[in-house]
Design a protein around this motif. Structure first.
Motif, PDB file in Angstrom:
ATOM      1  N   SER A 108      -7.340   5.564  -7.632  1.00 39.77           N
ATOM      2  CA  SER A 108      -6.592   6.631  -8.269  1.00 39.77           C
ATOM      3  C   SER A 108      -7.433   7.147  -9.291  1.00 39.77           C
ATOM      4  O   SER A 108      -7.491   8.445  -9.751  1.00 39.77           O
ATOM      5  N   ASP A 146      -2.581   1.508  -9.398  1.00 42.91           N
ATOM      6  CA  ASP A 146      -2.413   1.211  -7.859  1.00 42.91           C
ATOM      7  C   ASP A 146      -2.907  -0.140  -7.605  1.00 42.91           C
ATOM      8  O   ASP A 146      -2.880  -0.790  -8.686  1.00 42.91           O
ATOM      9  N   ASP A 163       1.383   3.461  -6.882  1.00 45.47           N
ATOM     10  CA  ASP A 163       1.581   3.513  -5.319  1.00 45.47           C
ATOM     11  C   ASP A 163       2.337   1.814  -5.302  1.00 45.47           C
ATOM     12  O   ASP A 163       2.703   1.485  -6.139  1.00 45.47           O
ATOM     13  N   SER A 216       5.212   1.079   1.313  1.00 45.04           N
ATOM     14  CA  SER A 216       3.564   1.645   1.099  1.00 45.04           C
ATOM     15  C   SER A 216       3.501   3.205   1.083  1.00 45.04           C
ATOM     16  O   SER A 216       4.356   3.861   1.924  1.00 45.04           O
ATOM     17  N   VAL A 217       3.058   3.508   0.131  1.00 47.21           N
ATOM     18  CA  VAL A 217       2.765   5.132  -0.279  1.00 47.21           C
ATOM     19  C   VAL A 217       1.391   5.193  -0.157  1.00 47.21           C
ATOM     20  O   VAL A 217       0.551   4.191  -0.420  1.00 47.21           O
ATOM     21  N   ASP A 218       0.990   6.568  -0.307  1.00 47.83           N
ATOM     22  CA  ASP A 218      -0.534   6.644  -0.480  1.00 47.83           C
ATOM     23  C   ASP A 218      -0.876   7.162  -2.132  1.00 47.83           C
ATOM     24  O   ASP A 218      -0.463   8.115  -2.809  1.00 47.83           O
ATOM     25  N   TYR A 219      -1.936   6.342  -2.534  1.00 49.90           N
ATOM     26  CA  TYR A 219      -2.049   6.626  -4.159  1.00 49.90           C
ATOM     27  C   TYR A 219      -2.661   7.961  -4.461  1.00 49.90           C
ATOM     28  O   TYR A 219      -2.243   8.480  -5.409  1.00 49.90           O
ATOM     29  N   PRO A 220      -3.333   8.740  -3.474  1.00 56.70           N
ATOM     30  CA  PRO A 220      -3.591  10.127  -3.934  1.00 56.70           C
ATOM     31  C   PRO A 220      -2.413  11.038  -4.165  1.00 56.70           C
ATOM     32  O   PRO A 220      -2.444  11.792  -5.009  1.00 56.70           O
ATOM     33  N   ASP A 221      -1.402  10.868  -3.433  1.00 55.46           N
ATOM     34  CA  ASP A 221      -0.106  11.607  -3.943  1.00 55.46           C
ATOM     35  C   ASP A 221       0.193  11.417  -5.126  1.00 55.46           C
ATOM     36  O   ASP A 221       0.679  12.468  -5.630  1.00 55.46           O
ATOM     37  N   CYS A 271       5.875   5.714  -7.286  1.00 56.99           N
ATOM     38  CA  CYS A 271       6.619   5.890  -6.454  1.00 56.99           C
ATOM     39  C   CYS A 271       8.128   4.984  -6.783  1.00 56.99           C
ATOM     40  O   CYS A 271       8.000   4.572  -7.978  1.00 56.99           O
TER      41      CYS A 271
END
Ligand code: RP5
Length: 151
Positions: free
Chosen positions: A72, A66, A9, A40-45, A35
């Motif tokens: 994660s 992350d 992330d 900012s992004v979402d670590y689950p993705d 990424c």
């Protein structure tokens, strides 16, 4: 030699970029699941994509970064077939391979500097599962997982 699925992330983006070059130096092929920038992004993705790759391709192990590594790690261990290990030093790295046969390494980019991260990644990739009594235990881990898989 295994191939590496790598992802991060925003908290691990810079470390991921540094580790990609290092993996090439060590002779590993890798697939980057993002990424792609520091936004900012979402670590689950991203952790899901790394874990899915490892779960469906026996040629791959994974590295996920992350900010801390714990989030994660949670995601990775929801994916059947993935044994995600949150590691922070050489002892945890070696133990996660020798005892737990971890197939994804999760580290925290906000806590682990580039120099240590390179040492951890190299050791993790080079350490083999010890088998023996640990094989019995990892088999139990996977059996517990199988109880929750809906068919
Ligand atoms: O950067 P923000 O969005 O504050 O927090 C995200 C980080 O905090 C933890 O959940 C993870 O380590 C993730 O990288």
């Amino acid at each position: 030699m295994k191939k590496v699925a790598i992802g991060s992330d925003h908290g691990g983006y810079e470390l991921k970029e540094a580790l990609k070059g290092y993996l090439t130096e060590l002779g590993y092929e890798y697939l980057d699941f993002g990424c792609k920038a520091k936004e900012s992004v979402d670590y689950p993705d991203i952790a899901f994509l790394v874990g899915e790759c490892v779960a469906t391709n026996p040629d791959y192990v994974g590295i996920m970064i992350d900010g801390v590594g714990v989030g994660s790690g949670m995601v990775l261990n929801k994916i059947p077939g993935v044994r995600g290990a949150v590691c922070w030093d050489l002892s945890s790295v070696i133990n996660s391979r020798e005892h737990n046969n971890a197939n994804v390494l999760s580290i925290g980019g906000q806590f682990i500097g580039e120099g240590l991260a390179k040492q951890l990644v190299k050791k993790w990739l080079e350490t083999d599962f010890a088998g023996g009594r640990h094989d019995r235990r990892v088999t139990k881990v996977m059996e517990i997982e199988s109880r929750f898989i809906k068919r």
